[in-house]
Design an enzyme around this catalytic site. Structure first.
Site, mmCIF file in Angstrom:
data_model
loop_
_atom_site.group_PDB
_atom_site.id
_atom_site.type_symbol
_atom_site.label_atom_id
_atom_site.label_comp_id
_atom_site.label_asym_id
_atom_site.label_seq_id
_atom_site.Cartn_x
_atom_site.Cartn_y
_atom_site.Cartn_z
ATOM 1 N N HIS A 42 0.828 -1.204 0.000
ATOM 2 C CA HIS A 42 0.000 0.000 0.000
ATOM 3 C C HIS A 42 0.867 1.260 0.000
ATOM 4 C CE1 HIS A 42 -2.896 2.800 2.249
ATOM 5 N NE2 HIS A 42 -3.547 2.468 1.144
ATOM 6 N N HIS A 84 -0.960 10.223 -2.881
ATOM 7 C CA HIS A 84 -2.235 9.709 -2.390
ATOM 8 C C HIS A 84 -3.378 10.696 -2.511
ATOM 9 C CE1 HIS A 84 -5.298 8.661 0.702
ATOM 10 N NE2 HIS A 84 -5.141 7.472 0.146
#
Length: 348
Positions: A42, A84
């Site tokens: 991630h 992100h």
């Protein structure tokens, strides 16, 4: 599958008192669910280095996941950037470098900066809006220089490492806020798809998934952009305002059936996986909507396993066993690849 956990209702006590019992029962069920359990790094190795940097991606590759994730946003000069958020302030020194470039809401947007300007920023461990580290025990260094990288740079790095080490670690990009980007005058999805195509990662059999919180955008990828690669619908809560998608509807039998016409899998967050009423009465049981996912043969890749932010009352092994044997998930997004890899190796 359902696991009973006695005395869970006792005031002030969490599931910790029952972890050993639960883990034992789950281990007994291990042979019933022997399929591969994907490990998705991630934001790269974000539990150890500043997220989405090339250094974090390199470390993630070395840790041996099945996929490495890239979140993609678009710069002012229409370059795909791996970050992100559509904002810069929580992971870079943009407020120091460009103090006068915030919008009226006080936020600094990737879309307002060229690639050349973005490359001057220093990336640091994620902070909250009060400039406090979100995870206080993660990377604490202050002397290293970590930079923003493009989507192309990330794909080249992974492709070259795969070639040199004889590996086949996949990529798992997320198209961030596509409708917001369109209002800004750019088609983020097309840029992502075109870049994947350049690296031969956009076909049905490519070792890649494209993920997005916006179901309408995923339908557009199929119907208008004619994308043939694998797609995953991320499932949040309506209160998160990730998109106009009604996630409550998605988690219905009719919703999952329609979703399955367009995508190969779903990515729910951990809080959506278990039956809350069953938990209140001391039972561990998958939420009913999970059965609809299995009925439609969709992949389930939940997010996010963090060894420093586990769900209340669960240790690492119990969470992973629950994902595999109760939810029957096909893998998990994780900030911390090593403990998941160790668990997977030991549980086979």
């Amino acid at each position: 599958m359902e696991v009973l956990v006695p005395s869970l209702r006792q005031k002030g006590r969490r599931m910790k008192a029952h972890i050993a019992t639960l883990a034992f029962v789950l281990l007994l069920a291990q042979t019933a669910n022997a399929k591969v359990f994907d490990i998705i790094a991630h934001r790269g190795a974000s539990g150890y280095l500043p997220e989405h940097t090339l250094e974090a991606t390199t470390l993630a590759f070395a840790l041996g996941p099945d996929f490495i994730e890239q979140d993609v946003v678009i710069s002012r000069d229409d370059v795909a950037i791996v970050l992100h958020d559509i904002h810069l302030d929580t992971v870079t020194d943009v407020k120091t470098r460009f103090p006068d470039r915030a919008r009226e809401d006080g936020r600094y947007y990737v879309r307002d900066f060229t690639l050349q300007e973005l490359k001057t920023l220093s990336v640091h461990e994620r902070h909250d809006m009060n400039d406090k580290p979100v995870y206080k025990d993660r990377y604490r260094g202050t002397k290293g220089q970590f930079s923003i990288a493009t989507f192309e740079e990330h794909l080249e790095l992974i492709t070259e490492l795969n070639r040199q080490f004889g590996k086949d670690i996949g990529v798992y990009p997320e198209i961030k806020s596509p409708s917001w980007h369109r209002k800004e005058g750019v088609d983020a999805s097309k840029i992502v798809i075109d870049t994947l195509t350049d690296f031969s990662l956009a076909t049905e059999d490519a070792n890649s998934y494209v993920q997005c919180f916006d179901f309408d955008e995923l339908k557009r990828l199929r119907d208008s952009l004619h994308y043939k690669g694998k797609l995953v619908l991320l499932i949040g809560e309506n209160s998160w305002n990730e998109s106009s998608t009604d996630y409550d509807w998605v988690r219905t039998e009719m919703g999952i059936k329609e979703v399955a016409e367009y995508v190969n899998g779903v990515g729910p967050w951990l809080g959506q996986l278990l039956d809350k009423r069953a938990l209140e009465s001391g039972r561990i049981k998958a939420a009913r909507w999970i059965s609809y996912v299995h009925d439609n043969a969709l992949v389930i890749h939940p997010f996010t396993y963090r060894k420093d932010d586990l769900p209340p009352g669960m240790d690492s092994d119990t969470l992973l066993l629950t994902l595999k044997n109760i939810v029957q998930a096909d893998g998990v997004f994780t900030d911390h690849v090593p403990p998941v890899a160790t668990w997977r190796r030991q549980s086979q």
